[in-house]
Design a protein around this motif. Structure first.
Motif, PDB file in Angstrom:
ATOM      1  N   ALA A   1       8.638   8.612  -1.764  1.00 56.13           N
ATOM      2  CA  ALA A   1       7.568   7.779  -2.316  1.00 56.13           C
ATOM      3  C   ALA A   1       7.290   8.190  -3.749  1.00 56.13           C
ATOM      4  O   ALA A   1       7.300   9.364  -4.083  1.00 56.13           O
ATOM      5  CB  ALA A   1       6.305   7.923  -1.472  1.00 56.13           C
TER       6      ALA A   1
ATOM      7  N   ALA B   1       4.009   0.722  -6.683  1.00 51.34           N
ATOM      8  CA  ALA B   1       4.240   0.052  -5.412  1.00 51.34           C
ATOM      9  C   ALA B   1       2.957  -0.582  -4.914  1.00 51.34           C
ATOM     10  O   ALA B   1       1.857  -0.164  -5.269  1.00 51.34           O
ATOM     11  CB  ALA B   1       4.772   1.054  -4.385  1.00 51.34           C
TER      12      ALA B   1
ATOM     13  N   SER C   1       1.891   2.852  -0.986  1.00 55.64           N
ATOM     14  CA  SER C   1       2.530   4.155  -1.138  1.00 55.64           C
ATOM     15  C   SER C   1       1.915   5.123  -0.134  1.00 55.64           C
ATOM     16  O   SER C   1       0.709   5.380  -0.171  1.00 55.64           O
ATOM     17  CB  SER C   1       2.329   4.691  -2.568  1.00 55.64           C
ATOM     18  OG  SER C   1       2.908   5.971  -2.702  1.00 55.64           O
TER      19      SER C   1
ATOM     20  N   GLU D   1       7.301   3.763   0.579  1.00 55.92           N
ATOM     21  CA  GLU D   1       6.534   2.802  -0.203  1.00 55.92           C
ATOM     22  C   GLU D   1       7.049   1.401   0.034  1.00 55.92           C
ATOM     23  O   GLU D   1       8.177   1.203   0.511  1.00 55.92           O
ATOM     24  CB  GLU D   1       6.535   3.152  -1.693  1.00 55.92           C
ATOM     25  CG  GLU D   1       7.890   3.153  -2.342  1.00 55.92           C
ATOM     26  CD  GLU D   1       7.809   3.575  -3.808  1.00 55.92           C
ATOM     27  OE1 GLU D   1       8.638   3.073  -4.593  1.00 55.92           O
ATOM     28  OE2 GLU D   1       6.932   4.382  -4.158  1.00 55.92           O
TER      29      GLU D   1
END
Length: 243
Positions: free
Chosen positions: A12, A18, A21, A45
């Protein structure tokens, strides 16, 4: 395939990159003197407009993960970011606000009001949001039209097929323009032909720009997504992009 870290999990990155996450997420329950780890150090993510399926056997932790994604529960440890908000540290009231704004839920059992029309069922989130009657009518009608039920707005659930009821539930989930459509076993109560029709609808909604997360135990349903995360014993076993 996503870049993975040494434990085989997708790495992540920062919350700003994103829509979702999750970083080193644990969910632990105290069972007497023992600790039950439902999720163990989960990191991944989800980008905007992804179509993700989460699959795993009963007891794998996928339902726990769905509840965390949907802001119905909070992790014991770790960070969960959604749309730039650190939700893992939020109070129940703050979680409810994020949930109502960011997430549209689709359930296996439809969860429709039996005596209400399709239109009124779809309007419900807008009523709770305080939207004016004329505006919410138009928005609910547009949402029903998007799931190809514009000609069934006055029908009650008992006047609709199982597939049509699930379409009403999907329209209700979409009516607030949420960031994420989160579907829990959305074909579980449907026959195989209707299941295929609903999965075609999810593909259309994804192509229209919606971010979809599908939780299922059925491999043939998961394979219709574009990315599949497999959960086993509270850990991510696989994270693969298939389309």
């Amino acid at each position: 395939m996503d870049e993975q870290n040494g434990n085989g999990k997708s790495a992540a990155s920062g919350p700003g990159e994103a829509l979702i996450s999750m970083k080193n997420i644990w969910k632990t329950y105290q069972m007497g003197t023992e600790e039950l780890h439902a999720l163990r150090d989960v990191s991944f993510e989800v980008r905007r407009n992804e179509y993700l399926a989460i699959i795993g056997p009963s007891g794998s932790g996928k339902s726990t993960l769905m509840n965390l994604i949907g802001c119905l529960d909070s992790p014991t440890k770790g960070e969960y970011w959604i749309n730039g908000n650190l939700v893992s540290d939020m109070s129940d009231d703050e979680l409810a606000r994020i949930r109502n704004k960011e997430i549209g839920f689709v359930f296996q059992t439809f969860n429709l009001l039996a005596r209400a029309t399709a239109l009124h069922n779809v309007e419900l989130p807008l009523i709770y949001a305080g939207m004016r009657a004329a505006e919410r009518h138009d928005q609910a009608l547009a949402s029903l039209t998007a799931v190809e039920l514009g000609d069934r707005v006055t029908h009650r659930p008992n006047e609709l097929s199982g597939g049509q009821r699930q379409r009403v539930a999907i329209a209700r989930a979409l009516v607030n323009n949420p960031s994420i459509l989160l579907a829990d076993e959305p074909t579980g109560a449907l026959d195989s032909k209707t299941s295929i029709e609903i999965m075609h609808l999810f593909e259309k909604l994804h192509s229209d720009g919606n971010t979809i997360i599908l939780v299922t135990h059925e491999p043939e349903i998961a394979e219709r997504a574009h990315r599949v995360i497999t959960i086993r014993d509270g850990r991510i076993e696989k994270d693969e992009r298939i389309k």
